[in-house]
Design a protein around this motif. Structure first.
Motif, mmCIF file in Angstrom:
data_model
loop_
_atom_site.group_PDB
_atom_site.id
_atom_site.type_symbol
_atom_site.label_atom_id
_atom_site.label_comp_id
_atom_site.label_asym_id
_atom_site.label_seq_id
_atom_site.Cartn_x
_atom_site.Cartn_y
_atom_site.Cartn_z
ATOM 1 N N TRP A 90 0.836 -1.209 0.000
ATOM 2 C CA TRP A 90 0.000 0.000 0.000
ATOM 3 C C TRP A 90 0.873 1.262 0.000
ATOM 4 O O TRP A 90 0.583 2.241 -0.680
ATOM 5 C CB TRP A 90 -0.909 0.023 1.224
ATOM 6 N N LEU A 91 1.959 1.228 0.770
ATOM 7 C CA LEU A 91 2.783 2.418 0.965
ATOM 8 C C LEU A 91 3.597 2.778 -0.283
ATOM 9 O O LEU A 91 3.630 3.937 -0.697
ATOM 10 C CB LEU A 91 3.729 2.187 2.150
ATOM 11 N N PHE A 92 4.239 1.777 -0.890
ATOM 12 C CA PHE A 92 5.179 2.066 -1.975
ATOM 13 C C PHE A 92 4.601 1.873 -3.379
ATOM 14 O O PHE A 92 5.044 2.531 -4.314
ATOM 15 C CB PHE A 92 6.442 1.201 -1.834
ATOM 16 N N VAL A 93 3.642 0.956 -3.525
ATOM 17 C CA VAL A 93 3.179 0.604 -4.868
ATOM 18 C C VAL A 93 1.830 1.220 -5.217
ATOM 19 O O VAL A 93 1.642 1.740 -6.323
ATOM 20 C CB VAL A 93 3.122 -0.941 -5.031
ATOM 21 N N ALA A 94 0.866 1.190 -4.290
ATOM 22 C CA ALA A 94 -0.531 1.501 -4.623
ATOM 23 C C ALA A 94 -0.705 2.823 -5.366
ATOM 24 O O ALA A 94 -1.208 2.857 -6.501
ATOM 25 C CB ALA A 94 -1.384 1.489 -3.354
#
Length: 494
Positions: A90-94
């Motif tokens: 969630w933090l790096f990709v979404a």
């Protein structure tokens, strides 16, 4: 039928409601973008719960509680690894994937994104990534159908063969009709049902076994090592269980939820909702399996079905401890977990066949109506192949899931993660990453090297391949421009 009519009636009402949602979504599906990504219109709540429900398949209520029931808390390392992996995803990709897919040809699928992001004119990157999706997702779909069959088999006393078709039929129906919107809307309902079941059941089991102190004493009496997080584990064993978290970066059915969010601004709120839901669900799952040890040691006369197949622990507790109407709702939660993931997987396979093969190579001028109907036909085709793979009654849900999860995690995880954070990644680097990741998983699984879960060497080797091969070339000016524009968009709106 081995249970009273209320449970059956509850199941029928639930399935009818899901199909009705599918029909409602049908009216909002006008083109391939609607069918594959819902027109990029999902708000934060639907994005969050749909991502969670599409992730947590039948193993959440069957495979994992069964593993905890058999081995105690030492099996919960997998839950810890999943929570960490999901949060980092969630933090790096979404958010970045949401803008990168929009800036790279408004890509609808992962192969479509890879082809646009790396300007792959040959079509090789698109074809190989679509083949990886079809191979591993067909195995993953089979795991969902096995879980559904187990549910119908043990709840209604059906033969495995009949249960196989009964469990798959409803999911195929609403996915076929409504596409992505039907899948996302039903996921939201299913996620709510799953968290209700996983919070209520352990509380009732605790009450039935005499409260938390009595329950813990009973678990300790059965085997004191049930409390030992390091029981029968090795460093490699713990790393292998934690390694499941790496898989999140490469799961197409979860990444599709990020791509379908209405804007980057929705992602932060969706992350908070999704992680809260996930932690509560996994906590409830571990509690069901763990408290089940105490319940069945106190009631050995009821333990035969669980002894025969430990993945039935949630099913048996629901049937024994609850009124048939409530049991029907709780058992519907397993069906919800199965249906939510299976529907997403069928749709991603359909998307790969329709967008990445049919439209790209066979019918570039196909109309939107034609593409939607081809997509529906592909849902049926993949479902039939998965049913054939699931026909062996000795299949275990967690075993099938672990192989497919590793395949995606290693083949796509490094490519997706690095492609959204490193501007200098090249087309050949992406190709090397996918091939090295997928081949490593297949070879490592076959030889069972070091007892290490195959996703870990697959992820590491794929990442190294991406870096080394990308360093041997240079990205084009257009690739660098689009990356910079997408990153600026992300930072401005996150």
């Amino acid at each position: 039928m081995s249970v009273s009519n209320p449970t059956l009636i509850t199941f029928v009402i639930y399935i009818a409601a899901m199909v009705l949602i599918g029909l409602m979504a049908y009216r909002s599906t006008n083109n391939l973008s609607d069918y594959i990504l819902g027109g990029r219109s999902l708000g934060s709540v639907v994005t969050a719960l749909s991502a969670g429900a599409s992730d947590m398949s039948g193993w959440l209520l069957m495979g994992l509680p069964g593993a905890i029931y058999m081995s105690g808390l030492s099996e919960s390392w997998i839950a810890i690894g999943l929570i960490i992996g999901a949060y980092l995803n969630w933090l790096f990709v979404a958010g970045r994937l949401r803008v990168q897919t929009e800036h790279n040809g408004d890509a609808l699928t992962l192969p479509d994104y890879f082809a646009s992001r790396f300007e792959d004119k040959s079509g090789l990157l698109r074809i190989i990534s679509a083949v990886v999706i079809l191979v591993f997702f067909t195995i993953y779909c089979a795991s969902g159908i096995v879980a559904g069959a187990r549910l119908f088999e043990s709840t209604f006393g059906m033969s495995y063969e009949t249960a196989l078709w009964a469990g798959a039929a409803a999911t195929i129906a609403y996915t076929f009709v409504g596409g992505f919107l039907a899948v996302s809307w039903t996921d939201t309902v299913q996620a709510t049902l799953m968290i209700f079941a996983l919070l209520l059941t352990p509380i009732i089991v605790l009450l039935a076994t005499g409260g938390i102190d009595t329950t813990f004493l009973a678990i300790e009496a059965q085997d004191p090592s049930n409390f030992d997080m390091l029981k029968n584990t090795t460093f490699i064993g713990i790393i292998s269980l934690m390694g499941w978290g790496l898989g999140y970066f490469g799961q197409p059915h979860i990444l599709a939820r990020f791509m379908a969010a209405d804007s980057v601004k929705s992602i932060a709120n969706a992350r908070r909702i999704s992680m809260t839901w996930m932690i509560l669900c996994l906590g409830g799952t571990v509690a069901v399996g763990f408290f089940g040890i105490a319940y069945f040691s106190a009631n050995p006369d009821l333990a035969a079905p669980v002894t025969e197949n430990h993945e039935r622990v949630f099913i048996e507790l629901a049937k024994i401890l609850f009124n048939p109407w409530v049991a029907g709702v709780l058992l519907s939660a397993i069906l919800a977990a199965v249906m939510s993931t299976l529907s997403c997987q069928l749709l991603v396979c359909s998307s790969a066949l329709t967008e990445d093969f049919y439209k790209t190579f066979l019918r570039k001028s196909a109309s939107q109506v034609e593409l939607v109907w081809v997509g529906r036909a592909m849902v049926l085709l993949v479902a039939l192949i998965a049913i054939a793979l699931a026909a062996n009654p000795s299949n275990r849900v967690l075993g099938l899931v672990s192989y497919a999860w590793a395949g995606f995690g290693a083949a796509f995880g490094p490519v997706v993660l690095i492609s959204v954070i490193w501007k200098d990644m090249t087309r050949n680097g992406a190709l090397a990453g996918i091939l090295v990741g997928a081949i490593t998983v297949i070879v490592w699984k076959h030889f069972e090297l070091l007892g290490l879960y195959e996703i870990i060497p697959g992820f590491i080797f794929a990442s190294l391949a991406i870096y080394i091969v990308s360093k041997l070339g240079t990205p084009t000016h257009g690739m660098l421009q689009r990356f910079a524009a997408a990153e600026a968009d992300f930072r401005l709106n996150k």
